[in-house]
Design a protein around this motif. Structure first.
Motif, PDB file in Angstrom:
ATOM      1  N   ILE A   1       0.827  -1.208   0.000  1.00 32.99           N
ATOM      2  CA  ILE A   1       0.000   0.000   0.000  1.00 32.99           C
ATOM      3  C   ILE A   1       0.865   1.263   0.000  1.00 32.99           C
ATOM      4  CG2 ILE A   1      -0.209   0.108   2.507  1.00 32.99           C
ATOM      5  CD1 ILE A   1      -2.930   1.032  -0.047  1.00 32.99           C
ATOM      6  N   VAL A   2       2.073   1.167   0.559  1.00 33.03           N
ATOM      7  CA  VAL A   2       2.946   2.346   0.656  1.00 33.03           C
ATOM      8  C   VAL A   2       3.392   2.816  -0.735  1.00 33.03           C
ATOM      9  CG1 VAL A   2       5.028   3.278   1.657  1.00 33.03           C
ATOM     10  CG2 VAL A   2       3.693   1.593   2.915  1.00 33.03           C
ATOM     11  N   PRO A   3       4.066   1.967  -1.541  1.00 32.61           N
ATOM     12  CA  PRO A   3       4.449   2.437  -2.873  1.00 32.61           C
ATOM     13  C   PRO A   3       3.240   2.723  -3.764  1.00 32.61           C
ATOM     14  CG  PRO A   3       4.900   0.088  -2.630  1.00 32.61           C
ATOM     15  CD  PRO A   3       4.574   0.607  -1.275  1.00 32.61           C
ATOM     16  N   LEU A   4       2.117   2.033  -3.548  1.00 30.95           N
ATOM     17  CA  LEU A   4       0.943   2.278  -4.380  1.00 30.95           C
ATOM     18  C   LEU A   4       0.363   3.667  -4.126  1.00 30.95           C
ATOM     19  CD1 LEU A   4      -0.853  -1.198  -4.250  1.00 30.95           C
ATOM     20  CD2 LEU A   4       0.269  -0.129  -6.223  1.00 30.95           C
ATOM     21  N   LEU A   5       0.353   4.097  -2.875  1.00 29.31           N
ATOM     22  CA  LEU A   5      -0.117   5.456  -2.575  1.00 29.31           C
ATOM     23  C   LEU A   5       0.819   6.504  -3.194  1.00 29.31           C
ATOM     24  CD1 LEU A   5      -1.264   5.060   1.148  1.00 29.31           C
ATOM     25  CD2 LEU A   5      -2.714   5.425  -0.854  1.00 29.31           C
ATOM     26  N   ALA A   6       2.118   6.211  -3.180  1.00 33.42           N
ATOM     27  CA  ALA A   6       3.061   7.125  -3.829  1.00 33.42           C
ATOM     28  C   ALA A   6       2.819   7.172  -5.334  1.00 33.42           C
ATOM     29  CB  ALA A   6       4.490   6.683  -3.531  1.00 33.42           C
ATOM     30  N   LEU A   7       2.509   5.991  -5.931  1.00 37.73           N
ATOM     31  CA  LEU A   7       2.232   5.947  -7.364  1.00 37.73           C
ATOM     32  C   LEU A   7       0.964   6.720  -7.715  1.00 37.73           C
ATOM     33  CD1 LEU A   7       3.145   2.265  -8.322  1.00 37.73           C
ATOM     34  CD2 LEU A   7       4.213   4.359  -9.185  1.00 37.73           C
ATOM     35  N   ALA A   8      -0.012   6.703  -6.780  1.00 34.26           N
ATOM     36  CA  ALA A   8      -1.244   7.463  -7.030  1.00 34.26           C
ATOM     37  C   ALA A   8      -0.925   8.939  -7.225  1.00 34.26           C
ATOM     38  CB  ALA A   8      -2.218   7.272  -5.876  1.00 34.26           C
ATOM     39  N   SER A   9       0.032   9.453  -6.484  1.00 30.16           N
ATOM     40  CA  SER A   9       0.448  10.855  -6.650  1.00 30.16           C
ATOM     41  C   SER A   9       1.182  11.061  -7.964  1.00 30.16           C
ATOM     42  CB  SER A   9       1.338  11.275  -5.474  1.00 30.16           C
ATOM     43  OG  SER A   9       0.640  11.185  -4.255  1.00 30.16           O
ATOM     44  N   LEU A  10       2.070  10.115  -8.314  1.00 33.97           N
ATOM     45  CA  LEU A  10       2.861  10.262  -9.540  1.00 33.97           C
ATOM     46  C   LEU A  10       2.004  10.122 -10.795  1.00 33.97           C
ATOM     47  CD1 LEU A  10       6.024   8.174  -8.546  1.00 33.97           C
ATOM     48  CD2 LEU A  10       5.816  10.670  -8.674  1.00 33.97           C
ATOM     49  N   LEU A  11       0.929   9.281 -10.708  1.00 34.60           N
ATOM     50  CA  LEU A  11       0.081   9.054 -11.878  1.00 34.60           C
ATOM     51  C   LEU A  11      -1.014  10.102 -12.030  1.00 34.60           C
ATOM     52  CD1 LEU A  11      -0.333   5.163 -11.669  1.00 34.60           C
ATOM     53  CD2 LEU A  11       1.101   6.464 -13.264  1.00 34.60           C
TER      54      LEU A  11
END
Length: 601
Positions: free
Chosen positions: A163-173
């Motif tokens: 969930i940690v890298p996925l939340l970061a990816l949500a910001s990048l995407l």
């Protein structure tokens, strides 16, 4: 008349507890499990049911603490050395499953017409299985500590970490590039710092703290400290942008080798059970029935397709990593749903503009319905998976036996009976259906044959017709009754001695005309009672006389009960212990099945 605010809150609490108390036992009685009961109860009392609650998110926010405490208790069971042994499963099996299922589900999203970022976020939200539901089902099935259960726990831990890298990816995407969401490297650094701070506190602070509190001998302070550790670790992880459940799990792992481990588990367990049930109620309330009614073809199709595709991915990864067909199928059924972290990820994706509110509502409904379907998928395993066939390696099937004594059942009771027969030098034939027990007996020089003693053909080939006596030592009363009727019908001249379950069963066996029966707990209970009398200071001779008197009076009472039935005048040597006849309690005794006011000699 309207209630004050405090009264309304009390009504809400009563409704929540009442819904759980009614629904959960009912669903468990129907064999559907407690999780589905909680979900159904939440749906019934939520804003789209009877309308007792209008804001399920507020309940979910509090109830997430149940998941947090559940992960803390799991962590207490996972010593660091044990967790280190699972590193291959966590970072190998877990990563493989997340990547494979994520790729498959992203493809499904693209085929459905979603944009690349939206399809990826929708897929990854569904990849994160429900830790709460899966762990609850594993606990109810008694498989959380098994090798198969540990591999599933490893996958769930990796998904919690994801969930940690996925939340970061949500910001990048995000369409704007995620600039307004802050520097992802700074967020990652904060997350690592929070983990290191928690590890340091667990290493140098927690054990001294609990030693200090234990010296104060204040139970309520220990309870408060246990809750402080769980909630403090969860808060620290949340501040670092991580999962609260992961923080609680790490705190549990750090305390797993502490001398206060069992005390902490006992303090947290009551809160865990109530809050976890509240979490499932909140999930049930969150299902938007109006959205489902409007979009039911789309939602139903998405649920079926997402669950099937994810199951295929889970099964394929399991088989590729050499899991058996049965384990891979079980894992696919347990992990086919989306989970509670999907709500967090979908919320972040909607806030970042990756998909609109309508798409988020549909995806949320898909996840909730998939969570409700999971207990049903697990139940379906009974029909999908054939019953395991026992290995017959080192096991001989009964054939043409001719022992003087035929023993049916080689459990803990039959093993002791067998020793007496062998010590007398009698020829013994033993039947059992537990191949592991048969192989274990062979190591001790006892020959046990494989055979179902409740079948007449097996009894004949085991030499029942020519046996001096048949000793029925199995522990299932229904199977015992069936076997007694079979033996009496097919081999009426052979003597029969039977292990009885309780007093009611003893009476039923007496009326079937067996030659001897005894309750399985009789002699051990009498010996225990005699020893207890000696422990409290009763002289040895007097203790023996008291127990003998109990045995004598009960034997006479049992004969009277049998005489009042089908076998009047028959004298039997039965030993059955029951409540004293002069007792004043008229409640039925669980073991004897009679009241203290039963007739006595």
């Amino acid at each position: 008349m309207s209630l004050p605010a405090e009264g309304n809150q009390l009504v809400n609490v009563v409704v929540l507890l009442g819904a759980a108390v009614v629904a959960v036992p009912l669903f468990k009685r129907l064999g559907l499990g407690s999780v589905l009961g909680y979900l159904a109860a939440g749906l019934a009392i939520g804003p789209f049911g009877m309308g007792f609650f209008s804001d399920p998110k507020s309940i979910l926010h509090v109830a997430e603490l149940g998941v947090v405490m559940f992960l803390f208790i799991i962590g207490l069971e996972m010593q660091p050395s044990r967790l280190w042994k699972l590193r291959g499963e966590i970072f190998g099996l877990g990563v493989a499953q997340v990547v494979a299922c994520g790729a498959l589900l992203t493809g499904v999203g693209l085929l459905a017409g979603l944009s690349g970022p939206a399809a990826f976020m929708a897929a990854m939200g569904f990849v994160l299985s429900s830790t709460a539901i899966v762990m609850q089902i594993l606990a109810e099935r008694g498989e959380a500590a098994s090798a198969q259960g540990q591999r599933i726990v490893s996958i769930l831990l990796l998904e919690d970490l994801a969930i940690v890298p996925l939340l970061a990816l949500a910001s990048l995407l995000a369409p704007s590039g995620g600039a307004e969401h802050g520097d992802p490297w700074l967020q990652a650094a904060i997350a690592v710092g929070c983990i290191l701070a928690l590890l340091a506190a667990g290493r140098w602070l927690l054990n001294p703290l609990f030693r200090l509190l234990a010296a104060a001998h204040a139970r309520e302070v220990m309870t408060a400290a246990a809750l402080l550790v769980v909630l403090g670790a969860a808060l620290l992880m949340e501040l670092g942008g991580l999962s609260m459940a992961m923080g609680a799990f790490l705190a549990g792992v750090l305390l797993s080798e502490s001398t206060f481990r069992h005390q902490l588990e006992a303090e947290v367990e009551p809160f865990r059970g109530i809050l976890l049930g509240l979490f499932f109620l909140g999930v049930g309330m969150s299902l938007d029935l109006s959205a489902v009614a409007r979009e039911w073809p789309l939602i139903l199709a998405a649920v079926v397709v997402f669950m099937l595709v994810k199951s295929v991915g889970v099964y394929a990864v399991a088989r590729a990593l050499r899991a058996s067909h049965a384990e891979a199928t079980t894992r696919a059924a347990l992990l086919a749903q989306g989970g509670e972290f999907a709500f967090v990820l979908y919320g972040a994706a909607a806030a970042a503009g990756i998909f609109d509110a309508h798409t988020g509502a549909v995806l949320t409904a898909v996840v909730i319905i998939s969570m409700a379907f999971t207990p049903l998928c697990v139940l379906a395993l009974r029909w999908l998976l054939p019953k395991p066939v026992p290995s017959m390696e080192g096991v001989d099937v009964a054939k043409d036996l001719d022992g003087c004594v035929l023993i049916v059942g080689f459990g803990r009771f039959g093993q002791i009976v067998t020793q007496a027969m062998l010590a007398r030098g009698l020829t013994v034939s033993i039947l059992d259906t537990d191949t592991d027990a048969i192989r274990a007996a062979a190591k001790w020089g006892v020959k046990v044959y494989y055979g179902d003693g409740t079948r007449v053909d097996m009894l004949r080939t085991a030499g029942a017709e020519n046996a001096c006596v048949i000793l029925i030592c199995i522990d299932n009363p229904h199977s015992v009754n069936h076997l007694v009727k079979l033996v009496k019908a097919e081999f009426p001249l052979v003597r029969v001695a039977v292990r009885a379950y309780d007093r009611i069963h003893s009476l039923a066996l007496a009326r079937e005309g067996v030659d001897y029966q005894v309750r399985e707990t009789l002699e051990s209970a009498l010996a225990f009672g005699e020893a207890a009398l000696r422990v409290i200071g009763v002289p040895v001779e007097e203790a023996a006389e008291v127990v003998q008197d109990v045995r004598k009076r009960d034997t006479e009472r049992f004969e009277l009960e049998v005489a009042g039935g089908l076998f009047a005048g028959r004298s039997l040597l039965y030993g059955n212990m029951s409540s004293p006849a002069d007792g004043k309690n008229d409640q039925p005794d669980r073991e004897t099945g009679e009241t203290a006011a039963s007739p006595s000699a």
